[in-house]
Design a protein around this motif. Structure first.
Motif, PDB file in Angstrom:
ATOM      1  N   PRO A  56       0.848  -1.198   0.000  1.00  0.00           N
ATOM      2  CA  PRO A  56       0.000   0.000   0.000  1.00  0.00           C
ATOM      3  C   PRO A  56       0.880   1.243   0.000  1.00  0.00           C
ATOM      4  CG  PRO A  56      -0.748  -1.577   1.637  1.00  0.00           C
ATOM      5  CD  PRO A  56       0.555  -2.096   1.112  1.00  0.00           C
ATOM      6  N   LYS A  57       0.477   2.264  -0.723  1.00  0.00           N
ATOM      7  CA  LYS A  57       1.296   3.466  -0.895  1.00  0.00           C
ATOM      8  C   LYS A  57       1.331   4.367   0.338  1.00  0.00           C
ATOM      9  CE  LYS A  57       2.125   2.700  -5.286  1.00  0.00           C
ATOM     10  NZ  LYS A  57       2.999   1.600  -5.489  1.00  0.00           N
ATOM     11  N   ASP A  58       0.408   4.199   1.281  1.00  0.00           N
ATOM     12  CA  ASP A  58       0.336   5.119   2.407  1.00  0.00           C
ATOM     13  C   ASP A  58       0.992   4.611   3.684  1.00  0.00           C
ATOM     14  OD1 ASP A  58      -1.537   3.158   2.791  1.00  0.00           O
ATOM     15  OD2 ASP A  58      -3.134   4.499   3.427  1.00  0.00           O
ATOM     16  N   ARG A  92       5.081   8.984   6.100  1.00  0.00           N
ATOM     17  CA  ARG A  92       4.333   8.463   4.953  1.00  0.00           C
ATOM     18  C   ARG A  92       5.028   8.808   3.640  1.00  0.00           C
ATOM     19  NH1 ARG A  92       0.507  11.180   2.123  1.00  0.00           N
ATOM     20  NH2 ARG A  92       0.532  12.770   3.710  1.00  0.00           N
ATOM     21  N   ASP A  93       5.540  10.032   3.533  1.00  0.00           N
ATOM     22  CA  ASP A  93       6.200  10.445   2.300  1.00  0.00           C
ATOM     23  C   ASP A  93       7.248  11.505   2.612  1.00  0.00           C
ATOM     24  OD1 ASP A  93       4.773  12.857   2.654  1.00  0.00           O
ATOM     25  OD2 ASP A  93       3.226  12.286   1.222  1.00  0.00           O
ATOM     26  N   ASP A 135       6.066  14.768   4.406  1.00  0.00           N
ATOM     27  CA  ASP A 135       5.870  14.659   5.853  1.00  0.00           C
ATOM     28  C   ASP A 135       7.206  14.640   6.592  1.00  0.00           C
ATOM     29  OD1 ASP A 135       3.156  14.601   5.403  1.00  0.00           O
ATOM     30  OD2 ASP A 135       2.911  12.460   5.859  1.00  0.00           O
TER      31      ASP A 135
END
Length: 144
Positions: free
Chosen positions: A29-31, A85-86, A89
């Motif tokens: 999952p990307k998140d 998350r990315d 963030d």
């Protein structure tokens, strides 16, 4: 091929891999949070080295995720791993770190003059290729 259990799509987190599918066929999952290597550089007017060392040690004590800090009387560099998350963030947290802990750790009123945030894979690839920042050893607070 990604397989989703009936009804799982609405919940978003449950997935399964069908028999015979290989690991490469599975998509994360990307998140989900990832690890990001952060290098934060700050500088300003000269301060007493013992006071700066104490402040950086306090910051490391308050936030044990800090790997290493290097310092001189008018600049410092802090390196650590951030789970986020990315990149956005991770960078946002890094940009708040110095200001939010200035008083509690006794940090000087320096400005952030540099920020690098790279993912774990890029960090390890740089090290393997022999360029980029050296691994953060020794851990702790050290003069340049």
């Amino acid at each position: 091929m990604r397989r989703v259990r009936p009804g799982a799509a609405s919940r978003g987190a449950l997935t399964s891999v069908a028999a015979g599918d290989t690991y490469q066929d599975y998509e994360e999952p990307k998140d989900l949070p990832r690890l990001w290597h952060v290098t934060l550089s700050v500088s300003g007017k000269k301060v007493a080295l013992p006071d700066l060392r104490r402040a950086l040690e306090q910051l490391a004590h308050d936030h044990p995720f800090l790997l290493t800090s290097r310092y001189a009387s008018d600049h410092a560099e802090i390196r650590y791993w951030e789970e986020a998350r990315d990149l956005h963030d991770a960078a946002a947290v890094a940009l708040r770190l110095w200001g939010e802990h200035r008083q509690s750790a006794g940090l000087p009123p320096w400005e952030i003059v540099g920020l690098e945030v790279i993912d774990r894979e890029t960090y390890h690839q740089r090290i393997a290729d022999g360029y980029g920042p050296a691994p953060a050893t020794p851990v702790g607070v050290h003069p340049f």
